[in-house]
Design a protein around this motif. Structure first.
Motif, PDB file in Angstrom:
ATOM      1  N   GLY A 107      55.377  -6.653  25.372  1.00  0.00           N
ATOM      2  CA  GLY A 107      53.939  -6.769  25.593  1.00  0.00           C
ATOM      3  C   GLY A 107      53.594  -7.220  26.995  1.00  0.00           C
ATOM      4  N   GLY A 111      52.088  -4.026  28.538  1.00  0.00           N
ATOM      5  CA  GLY A 111      50.683  -4.061  28.197  1.00  0.00           C
ATOM      6  C   GLY A 111      50.424  -4.213  26.704  1.00  0.00           C
ATOM      7  N   SER A 112      49.132  -4.333  26.376  1.00  0.00           N
ATOM      8  CA  SER A 112      48.721  -4.630  24.999  1.00  0.00           C
ATOM      9  C   SER A 112      49.116  -3.532  24.015  1.00  0.00           C
ATOM     10  CB  SER A 112      47.205  -4.844  24.961  1.00  0.00           C
ATOM     11  OG  SER A 112      46.842  -5.975  25.711  1.00  0.00           O
ATOM     12  N   ARG A 113      49.120  -2.290  24.473  1.00  0.00           N
ATOM     13  CA  ARG A 113      49.490  -1.180  23.580  1.00  0.00           C
ATOM     14  C   ARG A 113      50.908  -1.362  23.063  1.00  0.00           C
ATOM     15  NH1 ARG A 113      50.534   4.952  25.754  1.00  0.00           N
ATOM     16  NH2 ARG A 113      51.257   5.867  23.791  1.00  0.00           N
ATOM     17  N   LEU A 115      52.548  -4.182  23.106  1.00  0.00           N
ATOM     18  CA  LEU A 115      52.607  -5.438  22.350  1.00  0.00           C
ATOM     19  C   LEU A 115      52.266  -5.177  20.882  1.00  0.00           C
ATOM     20  CD1 LEU A 115      52.909  -8.530  22.303  1.00  0.00           C
ATOM     21  CD2 LEU A 115      50.469  -8.687  22.866  1.00  0.00           C
ATOM     22  N   ALA A 116      51.233  -4.392  20.639  1.00  0.00           N
ATOM     23  CA  ALA A 116      50.851  -4.056  19.263  1.00  0.00           C
ATOM     24  C   ALA A 116      51.953  -3.252  18.578  1.00  0.00           C
ATOM     25  CB  ALA A 116      49.541  -3.282  19.270  1.00  0.00           C
ATOM     26  N   HIS A 158      48.195 -11.405  23.353  1.00  0.00           N
ATOM     27  CA  HIS A 158      47.234 -10.328  23.618  1.00  0.00           C
ATOM     28  C   HIS A 158      45.960 -10.873  24.263  1.00  0.00           C
ATOM     29  CE1 HIS A 158      44.637  -6.876  23.096  1.00  0.00           C
ATOM     30  NE2 HIS A 158      43.795  -7.613  22.387  1.00  0.00           N
ATOM     31  N   LEU A 161      46.791 -11.629  27.812  1.00  0.00           N
ATOM     32  CA  LEU A 161      46.923 -10.390  28.577  1.00  0.00           C
ATOM     33  C   LEU A 161      45.559  -9.803  28.909  1.00  0.00           C
ATOM     34  CD1 LEU A 161      49.910  -8.540  26.852  1.00  0.00           C
ATOM     35  CD2 LEU A 161      49.806  -9.320  29.226  1.00  0.00           C
ATOM     36  N   THR A 162      44.653  -9.840  27.920  1.00  0.00           N
ATOM     37  CA  THR A 162      43.315  -9.294  28.139  1.00  0.00           C
ATOM     38  C   THR A 162      42.586 -10.078  29.229  1.00  0.00           C
ATOM     39  OG1 THR A 162      43.196  -8.576  25.831  1.00  0.00           O
ATOM     40  CG2 THR A 162      41.122  -8.731  27.043  1.00  0.00           C
ATOM     41  N   ARG A 165      44.126  -9.267  32.564  1.00  0.00           N
ATOM     42  CA  ARG A 165      43.727  -7.948  33.046  1.00  0.00           C
ATOM     43  C   ARG A 165      42.319  -7.961  33.606  1.00  0.00           C
ATOM     44  NH1 ARG A 165      43.299  -5.526  28.638  1.00  0.00           N
ATOM     45  NH2 ARG A 165      41.046  -5.218  28.636  1.00  0.00           N
TER      46      ARG A 165
END
Length: 535
Positions: A107, A111-113, A115-116, A158, A161-162, A165
Motif C-alpha cells: 500500500g 498506493g491505495s488501490r 493497499l485495498a 489508507h 496515504l490519502t 496525497r
C-alpha cells in the motif's frame, strides 16, 4: 532525475522478510521437540527464494508498472505466509507480523488501490488458514483479533496515504504557482533594472561635472548590488526548478576569465581591489555560462570580504585536468566556519562587523552548479592570511582554430546600422540612446511583426509579445536579406533554456540585466562577424 523504483524496493524487502521468517522458523524448529513438523516449511522457503530472487532480477531488468507481476508477487508472499502458519500452527504465530508488513508495504509503495487489493488477499489468506488449521479454529477470539487488526491497520494507513496525497498535490500546485510567479517576476523585474543600467551609462557619457559624475557612480554601484542580489535569487530558482540541462562545449578558458574580470572592473574599483589575471591559453569542455557564474560569485565574494587587497586569478594543472584558482589577501575564514559556508544564507560574521550586502547565496550557488556540471569546489583559508578558492575537474580539449584580430575599440561602432526590436518602451529608449552615444545609427521597432531592415546588426528582445518572438523576427529579416545578418538577443528568461533552443541559429544571447560593458563587448564581436561576412 531518475524515478525511484518502488517495486524493486518491495522485492528487496520481500527477500529481507523471507530471510527473517526463515531464521525464526529454524530457531523454533531447533527448540521444539517435533523438529520434523517444520521441515516442510524450510523446504518451502527454499522454493520461495528460488522464485523471489529471479523476480527481483526481473524487476531490476524491466522496471515499470506491470499489474500482473505485482499481483503474482503478492500471491507468492501470502501463499508463503499461509503455508508457514498452517503447517507451523501455534509456533509460527509471530509470522503474522509479516502479513501486516506485506500488506502495508504494497500500500505505501504502490498506493491505495494496491493497499485495498493486498488487504483483500490477506483476509482471504487468513480465512484459508482458519479453515485448514485446527489450532486457529480452537482460538476464535484470537483469530478474530487478527482479522480486525488486518482491517484496521490498513484502513488507518489508507487515511494517512490519502492525506499525504492531498498534501503532496497541494504542495505541487503551490510550487507550480511559485514557478509561474517567479518566471513572470523574473522577466518583469529584469526590464527596469536593465533600462536603469543603460540610462546610467548614457549619463556617464554625458558632459557632467565632478559632483554629478560622483552621483552617477553611486547610482551605478547601488544598481550593481541590486543586480547581483537579483541574479542570485534567480540562479537559486533556476537550480531548484530542476529543469536545467547544461550542454558542454569547447571554451577558451582565458577569454572566459577575462570577460569576468572586465564585468567586475567597476565593482573592483569601488572596493579598492586590484584584479590580477594571469594569461591562459587553455581550452576546456564545459558549459561556459554556468562556469562563468561560478567564477563571478567567487570574485564577488572576494570584493565583499577582502576590500582594499589585490586578488589573483589564474589557472593551474590539477591531476589530468585544470583548476581555476582565486587568491585573496583578506582576513580569512576560521576553520569552524569552512564546513558551513556553502549552505544557503550562511554568512561569516564577527563581532562589530559592518553589514555586507548580499543574501549568503553566492557560495551555495557555486556548490550546486559544481555538482550540476561535475566539477569540484574547494575552499582553503587561514585567519589573517587570506582565502584560496579552487574550481577543479576542468577537462582539457584541443583549441578551436581562431584568427587573431586586433582588439576592438569603441570607434569601430561609429556609423554601425543597428536594428533594435524591443517591446518595453523604457528599455527601447535606453538602449537606443546608449547605442547612439556610441556612434551607432539606430532603427527602432516596438514589435517584431513585419520588420524589414537594411541594418548591419540586429538586437532583439526574445519575448516580443504573442505574435512573434525575437528569434522569429531575426529569422525573417535574414530571410528577407538573403544572408545571415549578425544578431544578438537580450532576454529576461532563463538563458540556458534560450541558448539550448537557439543553438542552431548563430545568435549571441545576453541575460538581462545587461551591463553596458558587456553589451558593448558583444556588439564589437558582432562587428567582426559583419566585417568578415561582407569582405
Amino acid at each position: 532525475m531518475t524515478e525511484k523504483n518502488s517495486e524493486l524496493d518491495q522485492a528487496t524487502l520481500r527477500l529481507t522478510v523471507g530471510a527473517c521468517a526463515s531464521l525464526y522458523v529454524i530457531v523454533v524448529a531447533c527448540l521444539a521437540s517435533d523438529f520434523d513438523t517444520y521441515v516442510p516449511i524450510l523446504w518451502y522457503m527454499t522454493f520461495f527464494f528460488g522464485v523471489a530472487v529471479p523476480l527481483r532480477m526481473a524487476v531490476k531488468r524491466w522496471p515499470g508498472h506491470f499489474f500482473l507481476r505485482r499481483l503474482f508477487a503478492m500471491t507468492l508472499d501470502y501463499a508463503s505466509l499461509a503455508f508457514a502458519l498452517i503447517v507451523g500452527g501455534e509456533g509460527t504465530l509471530p509470522v503474522y507480523a509479516a502479513v501486516l508488513w506485506v500488506t502495508l508495504g504494497n500500500g505505501m509503495r504502490f498506493g491505495s488501490r494496491y493497499l485495498a487489493l493486498a488487504t483483500a488477499i490477506a483476509l482471504s489468506t487468513l480465512g484459508v488458514i482458519f479453515l485448514l488449521t485446527p489450532f486457529w479454529r480452537g482460538q476464535p477470539y484470537l483469530f478474530l483479533t487478527l482479522i480486525v487488526t488486518t482491517i484496521v491497520v490498513p484502513a488507518y494507513a489508507h487515511i494517512l496515504l490519502t492525506r499525504t496525497r492531498i498534501a503532496s498535490e497541494e504542495a505541487i500546485a503551490a510550487n507550480q504557482e511559485k514557478s509561474r510567479f517567479l518566471a513572470q517576476a523574473s522577466h518583469d523585474l529584469r526590464q527596469p533594472i536593465h533600462s536603469i543600467g543603460l540610462f546610467t551609462a548614457c549619463l556617464r557619457d554625458a558632459r557632467l561635472g565632478q559632483e554629478e559624475l560622483r552621483l552617477v557612480d553611486n547610482i551605478d554601484r547601488s544598481l550593481h548590488i541590486v543586480s547581483q542580489l537579483f541574479r542570485s535569487i534567480l540562479d537559486i530558482y533556476t537550480l531548484d526548478n530542476g529543469q536545467l540541462e547544461p550542454q558542454a562545449e569547447p571554451v577558451h578558458l582565458g577569454a572566459l576569465l577575462q570577460d569576468v574580470v572586465k564585468q567586475n572592473t567597476e565593482a573592483a574599483r569601488w572596493a579598492g581591489v586590484e584584479l590580477r589575471l594571469r594569461p591562459c591559453r587553455h581550452w576546456v569542455n564545459v558549459n561556459a555560462g554556468l562556469l562563468a557564474t561560478m567564477v563571478q560569485n567567487l570574485v564577488s565574494n572576494t570584493l565583499k570580504y577582502a576590500p582594499g587587497q589585490p586578488v589573483l586569478i589564474g589557472v593551474r594543472p590539477k591531476g589530468s585536468g585544470l583548476a581555476i584558482v582565486i587568491y585573496d589577501k583578506g582576513r580569512g575564514i576560521a576553520a569552524e566556519h569552512l564546513p558551513e559556508v556553502f549552505k544557503e544564507f550562511y554568512r561569516v560574521r564577527h563581532v562589530r562587523d559592518k553589514d555586507v550586502e548580499g543574501l549568503g547565496l553566492g557560495l551555495s550557488i557555486v556548490k550546486r552548479i559544481s555538482h550540476l556540471i561535475n566539477l569540484d569546489i574547494q575552499l582553503d583559508s587561514r585567519l589573517g592570511q587570506g582565502t584560496r578558492a579552487m574550481i577543479q575537474g576542468l577537462e582539457r580539449v584541443a583549441p578551436r582554430a581562431a584568427v587573431d584580430r586586433p582588439v576592438p575599440t569603441q570607434s569601430r561602432l561609429q556609423g554601425l546600422r543597428v536594428c533594435l526590436v524591443e517591446d518595453d518602451a523604457n528599455v527601447l529608449m535606453a538602449t537606443s540612446a546608449l547605442l547612439e552615444k556610441w556612434g551607432c545609427e539606430v532603427e527602432t521597432h516596438s514589435d517584431g511583426v513585419g520588420v524589414t531592415s537594411d541594418c548591419d546588426i540586429i538586437i532583439a528582445d526574445f519575448d516580443l509579445g504573442t505574435k512573434v518572438s525575437g528569434s522569429e523576427c531575426i529569422a525573417a529579416i535574414r530571410e528577407h536579406r538573403g544572408w545571415e545578418v549578425p544578431a544578438m538577443i537580450m532576454t529576461g528568461h532563463e538563458i540556458e533554456r534560450i541558448r539550448h533552443a537557439l543553438h542552431h541559429m548563430n545568435i549571441s544571447i545576453l541575460a538581462k540585466p545587461v551591463r553596458p560593458p558587456e553589451l558593448r563587448a558583444t556588439l564589437l564581436e558582432l562587428t567582426k562577424t559583419f566585417a568578415s561576412i561582407r569582405t
